[in-house]
Design a protein around this motif. Structure first.
Motif, PDB file in Angstrom:
ATOM      1  N   UNK A  32       0.916  -1.300  -0.119  1.00 23.98           N
ATOM      2  CA  UNK A  32       0.221  -0.098   0.087  1.00 23.98           C
ATOM      3  C   UNK A  32       0.852   1.292  -0.069  1.00 23.98           C
ATOM      4  N   UNK A  33       2.049   1.255   0.981  1.00 24.58           N
ATOM      5  CA  UNK A  33       2.682   2.539   0.971  1.00 24.58           C
ATOM      6  C   UNK A  33       3.575   2.416  -0.372  1.00 24.58           C
ATOM      7  N   UNK A  91       1.082   4.025  -2.754  1.00 30.40           N
ATOM      8  CA  UNK A  91       0.875   5.451  -2.519  1.00 30.40           C
ATOM      9  C   UNK A  91       1.970   6.478  -2.955  1.00 30.40           C
ATOM     10  N   UNK A 122      -1.181   6.526  -6.573  1.00 32.06           N
ATOM     11  CA  UNK A 122      -1.717   5.409  -7.036  1.00 32.06           C
ATOM     12  C   UNK A 122      -2.673   5.762  -8.359  1.00 32.06           C
ATOM     13  N   UNK A 159       6.318   6.555   6.533  1.00 30.89           N
ATOM     14  CA  UNK A 159       5.057   6.780   6.241  1.00 30.89           C
ATOM     15  C   UNK A 159       4.149   7.991   6.633  1.00 30.89           C
ATOM     16  N   UNK A 204       5.456  11.032   4.500  1.00 33.00           N
ATOM     17  CA  UNK A 204       4.825  10.978   3.479  1.00 33.00           C
ATOM     18  C   UNK A 204       3.431  11.594   3.552  1.00 33.00           C
ATOM     19  N   UNK A 205       2.714  10.843   4.418  1.00 35.55           N
ATOM     20  CA  UNK A 205       1.368  11.388   4.625  1.00 35.55           C
ATOM     21  C   UNK A 205       1.187  12.851   4.802  1.00 35.55           C
ATOM     22  N   UNK A 206       2.171  13.273   5.528  1.00 34.19           N
ATOM     23  CA  UNK A 206       2.092  14.784   6.314  1.00 34.19           C
ATOM     24  C   UNK A 206       2.640  15.594   4.848  1.00 34.19           C
ATOM     25  N   UNK A 228       3.945  14.532   1.230  1.00 37.19           N
ATOM     26  CA  UNK A 228       4.104  14.160   0.164  1.00 37.19           C
ATOM     27  C   UNK A 228       2.760  13.383  -0.262  1.00 37.19           C
ATOM     28  N   UNK A 229       1.707  13.948   0.059  1.00 40.82           N
ATOM     29  CA  UNK A 229       0.168  13.365  -0.424  1.00 40.82           C
ATOM     30  C   UNK A 229       0.197  13.502  -1.869  1.00 40.82           C
ATOM     31  N   UNK A 230      -0.104  12.620  -2.591  1.00 42.23           N
ATOM     32  CA  UNK A 230      -0.259  12.577  -4.188  1.00 42.23           C
ATOM     33  C   UNK A 230       0.994  11.626  -4.634  1.00 42.23           C
ATOM     34  N   UNK A 231       1.911  11.469  -3.915  1.00 42.92           N
ATOM     35  CA  UNK A 231       2.833  10.546  -4.541  1.00 42.92           C
ATOM     36  C   UNK A 231       3.958  11.178  -5.180  1.00 42.92           C
TER      37      UNK A 231
END
Lengths: 308, 285
Positions: free
Chosen positions: A237-238, A241, A245, A280, A283-285, A287-290
């Motif tokens: 999943x990581x 993302x 994705x 993780x 990235x969420x904080x 780099x959302x969107x990848x």
């Protein structure tokens, strides 16, 4: 669409020069796993947190058949793909009847069902120690014992998987899955049997995971218990993302980054999952969107600068 | 016969703990609308905190009060520093965040307390067995049964009979409406996460003297909490109790005859129930 493909080809040739062939192979194997996961995550909008169920089941079954019954590599691949698709059909059947948060929790819980089965069934799986002694049988006279030849084999299968996934996502089936992602109610209203298409996404994704699982078992000669654990499910999943994705190539870039990251971290510190957790969270904080989106954003920012 | 009865009692004791876990998770998940993969790690930290505090101050009862509060504070900090910023993000990123958090917490447990598990004895008064007439039964498990029962009942009273509980239930049903009524939804989220963490912490603290301490206890319990919620429904108290007891008793009975299958049975029972009732026990979504 020609450019990313060319880049992948170049990386396939350059990668073994930079890292050990085993790690290079692992990257493309994980990318196949990611392609399958992304069909659910990215294209259908189904957040499956149980992808290692299919990966691990295929690795165990095909590994066992190679080890005990001495089947050849081709049969092992077929068996792995079959087990991946079949286990995905069983899990998917239970999961697609629920949605949202329930769906996520169910995929995880069923992953645990398979994990604890493997954990306890020590006479076959070796439990916590893993199932060692998986051979790397030859195929049509080609000996895969040489790590570079095996790498070429894995790369070829990856390219095949990538091509196939591209065709699937561009096919009517792919469009329907994306329609379900965008608006489930509307897709239902238009006349599509939504649960059945979700199940189909599971089965196809499971087949890709199964292929990756067999290749993984053949690569390392062992099926570790981790291969069927929620940790692996979280990793894919990581990887999906972080790559992004939203695109076909997202999970490929993601697995590239992920395997490279985890390989370099795991040699440094035994508690590296801690660093992974931090990664993780970061990235969420931030780099959302990848990475794919970050890349595009960077280029639009640069070109707007140049115009000024 | 007394053997089976004792197993059923065992099942009820663990089942009540499962219900407590599921209840906390279902509050957090239902109100905040996020998949909380850190719930199991909070449970494990509750267990470790209890053992550490009890050893440090030499009093189990005070530790039983302090440990869950510590976990609740940790929960509040997590909500404040991270989860608060993710309400607008998709479930995928929320999942990745809480999963990353779970990894950080689990690995921290290993860093602080070591990778090897250990056992932890219940306080002196609760050691040994009590004669129930048909069977001898460990006193501590009877205590857990009662304590978990009281906690579930207290949570029910809070949710059903107090004003804040009503707001929480409304928050599960319809968040927009609640905030339109002038209620600070952000505060509600924080309180819900803290309460969920507290419930996980106390479930962990109560579990420590039964199962001991090991770093894997968090993920194991997380899966069970998911099962409880998937079967019982989000925010459904009765559902959590029913689901917790069903899997607890099923697990205890199977474990008596086939120890190896004791963990698998939880998930197998869930799969079978979902085959018959895909919508869960009480038919929600």
């Amino acid at each position: 669409m020609k450019k990313p493909f060319l880049l992948i080809l170049i990386s396939i040739f350059l990668l073994p020069l930079v890292v050990r062939p085993a790690i290079a192979s692992e990257i493309w194997i994980f990318a196949i796993f990611g392609l399958g996961a992304n069909l659910l995550l990215g294209y259908t909008g189904l957040l499956s947190f149980g992808q290692s169920t299919f990966f691990g089941s295929a690795a165990y079954v095909a590994g066992w058949m190679m080890k005990v019954h001495g089947i050849n590599a081709f049969l092992a691949l077929v068996a792995g793909i079959g087990v991946g698709a079949l286990s995905a059909a069983a899990v998917g059947y239970l999961c697609v009847q629920r949605s949202g948060l329930y769906f996520i929790m169910l995929t995880f819980a069923l992953n645990q069902l398979f994990y604890f089965t493997a954990y306890q069934w020590t006479s076959v799986t070796g439990g916590e120690d893993g199932m060692p002694g998986v051979p790397r049988p030859a195929l049509a006279g080609i000996d895969f014992k040489d790590p570079l030849i095996y790498y070429a084999f894995v790369s070829l299968l990856f390219l095949l998987a990538l091509f196939l996934m591209k065709r699937i996502t561009e096919s009517p089936l792919g469009k329907i899955l994306q329609a379900i992602r965008e608006n489930e109610v509307r897709a239902e209203a238009v006349g599509y049997n939504v649960p059945r298409f979700k199940l189909l996404a599971f089965v196809v994704g499971g087949a890709f995971s199964g292929l990756a699982g067999v290749l993984y078992a053949m690569l390392f000669g062992i099926v570790p218990l981790e291969a069927i654990s929620f940790v692996f499910s979280g990793n894919v999943v990581f990887a999906t993302l972080i790559g992004g994705s939203g695109s076909l190539y997202g999970p490929v870039i993601g697995s590239f980054v992920f395997i490279w990251l985890s390989e370099s971290m795991s040699t440094v510190w035994a508690r590296w999952p801690l660093l992974l957790g931090v990664a993780f969270v970061l990235v969420v904080m931030f780099l959302r969107g990848g990475l794919v989106e970050a890349w595009t954003r960077f280029w639009t920012w640069r070109s707007s600068k140049q115009r000024d | 016969m007394s053997f089976v009865a004792a197993q059923i009692l065992n099942g009820i004791a663990t089942g009540m703990l499962y219900a407590l876990m599921g209840l906390g998770l279902s509050l957090v998940t239902g109100i905040l609308n996020i998949p909380n993969f850190a719930h199991g790690a909070l449970f494990a930290i509750g267990a470790y905190l209890l053992a550490t505090v009890a050893v440090a101050i030499g009093n189990f009862w005070i530790a039983l009060l302090i440990a869950p509060v510590g976990v609740a504070l940790l929960g509040l900090a997590i909500e404040y520093a991270g989860i608060r910023r993710l309400y607008a993000a998709g479930h995928d990123y929320q999942l990745l965040f809480t999963f990353g958090l779970a990894l950080i917490l689990s690995e921290s447990i290993i860093l602080i307390w070591g990778p090897i598990g250990s056992s932890y004895l219940p306080p002196a008064i609760l050691r040994g067995g009590a004669d129930l007439g048909f069977t001898m039964y460990p006193k501590y498990r009877l205590f857990v049964m009662m304590a978990a029962g009281v906690l579930v009942f207290a949570t029910w009273l809070f949710l059903e009979k107090t004003r804040y509980g009503a707001i929480m239930r409304a928050g599960i049903e319809n968040k927009e409406m609640v905030s339109l009524l002038g209620i600070d939804i952000q505060k509600l989220f924080t309180v819900a996460f803290g309460l969920g963490a507290w419930l996980a912490g106390i479930a962990g603290a109560l579990t420590a003297p039964i199962r001991g301490l090991n770093p894997g206890m968090g993920p194991d319990m997380l899966g069970i909490a998911f099962v409880v919620v998937a079967l019982g429904g989000l925010g459904n108290l009765l559902g959590a109790i029913a689901a917790g007891l069903i899997i607890g008793v099923a697990q205890a009975l199977v474990a008596a005859y086939w120890t190896e299958a004791s963990t698998v049975v939880i998930y197998a029972v869930m799969a079978v129930i979902l085959l018959v009732r895909p919508q869960g026990l009480f038919g929600i979504r």
